[in-house]
Design an enzyme around this catalytic site. Structure first.
Site, short mmCIF file in Angstrom:
data_model
loop_
_atom_site.label_atom_id
_atom_site.label_comp_id
_atom_site.label_asym_id
_atom_site.label_seq_id
_atom_site.Cartn_x
_atom_site.Cartn_y
_atom_site.Cartn_z
N SER A 140 -5.43 11.38 15.01
CA SER A 140 -4.95 12.74 14.73
C SER A 140 -5.55 13.20 13.41
O SER A 140 -5.77 12.38 12.51
CB SER A 140 -3.43 12.76 14.62
OG SER A 140 -2.99 14.00 14.08
N TYR A 153 3.78 9.00 10.44
CA TYR A 153 2.91 9.33 11.57
C TYR A 153 1.45 9.39 11.10
O TYR A 153 0.56 8.80 11.73
CB TYR A 153 3.33 10.68 12.18
CG TYR A 153 2.44 11.15 13.31
CD1 TYR A 153 2.57 10.61 14.58
CD2 TYR A 153 1.47 12.13 13.09
CE1 TYR A 153 1.75 11.04 15.62
CE2 TYR A 153 0.64 12.56 14.12
CZ TYR A 153 0.79 12.01 15.38
OH TYR A 153 -0.04 12.43 16.40
#
Ligand code: NAP
Length: 260
Positions: A140, A153
């Site tokens: 990501s 995350y």
């Protein structure tokens, strides 16, 4: 390995993983779908078998559970038809670091990093022996940006990028292609799972567009694919800055500013 290898996709019940399943089935690859929700995978498999005629197996597994993860590792180790691993399963977590429970961040790390790593580790020796194979790891852009406020995350996704780049350097010369894909905000269920209202958000990429762009990078054998980034020279400059700094990190003495 078969001329058209089978593709094992984690997190294949919905979102990015299900879209990869659709695209690889259309390209004529047999599939192994992995996620927790068997019913959704059965429905996807039925549709894809009808439309494409490929063979599709399903492994129901919670990849945060060691015994269930081990089943997928064994399949990757033993099934010589599988030539592509799409390491996609992942989740996000709402709230700030102090709002997230210790158990919840551990589960996040278990899925986004440990499971992804164990699956790559299970399959890589076989791929190297064959001199062929592909590992796609879904990272990501959050992994580049502590500023985005998704600390744990983002840390898992920084791990995914580093691992992918390292594996690309290690395994690339042995015939194994490793791709890191770094999506930005993409319209899937991940947002709802983390407590966000996806419909209230702007600037989301549709999942079909994301996966189709990632596959352009795949077909070009890119090591790192960032579908939403308009100017690839910005990524190249970022990488070049790292390369300029690196040779200076090995020194016999501490830098002048740290000497008393
Ligand atoms: P999604 O729609 O929530 O899909 C996640 C997939 O992972 C589902 O198939 C889910 O299936 C599976 N999964 C979740 N927990 C699992 C577990 N414990 N064991 C096995 N499978 C599990 O999310 P997505 O957006 O497609 O995300 C796919 C990947 O893209 C993730 O790695 C995510 O971090 C990354 N990504 C997404 C975005 C975005 O904005 N959407 C942006 C950047 C990166 P079950 O519930 O059936 O298990």
């Amino acid at each position: 390995m078969a001329a058209i290898p089978s593709v094992l996709i984690t997190g294949a019940s919905t979102g990015i993983g299900a879209t990869y399943a659709d695209r690889f089935a259309r390209r004529g690859h047999d599939l192994v779908l992995v996620a927790r929700d068997r019913q959704r995978m059965e429905a996807l498999a039925t549709r894809l078998r009808q439309h494409t005629g490929v063979t599709i197996d399903i492994i129901q597994a919670d990849l945060t559970q060691t015994a269930e993860l081990a089943l997928v590792e064994a399949r990757l180790r033993d099934d010589a038809r599988i030539g592509v691993l799409i390491n996609n399963a992942g989740t996000a977590l709402g709230g700030s670091f102090i709002e997230q429970s210790t158990d919840a961040v551990e589960r996040l790390v278990a899925l986004n990093t440990t499971a992804l790593l164990r699956l790559a580790s299970a399959v890589a020796p076989r791929f190297v022996k064959a001199g062929a194979g592909t590992i796609v790891n879904i990272g990501s852009v959050v992994g580049l940006a502590p500023e985005f406020g998704m600390t744990v995350y983002g840390a898992t996704k920084a791990f995914v990028l580093f691992l992918s780049q390292g594996l690309s350097l290690e395994l690339g010369p042995k015939g194994v292609y490793v791709q890191a894909v770094l999506p930005a905000a993409t319209r899937t269920e991940i947002w709802g799972r983390a407590g966000a209202d996806v419909n209230a958000m702007t600037g989301m990429m549709e999942v079909d567009e994301l996966v189709d762009a990632a596959l352009v990078g795949f077909d070009r054998r890119e090591a790192v694919t960032i579908p939403p980034l308009p100017d690839v020279d910005q990524w190249n400059a970022y990488e070049a800055a790292r390369q300029v700094m690196l040779p200076n990190t090995r020194q016999e003495h501490a830098a002048e500013r740290y000497r008393r």
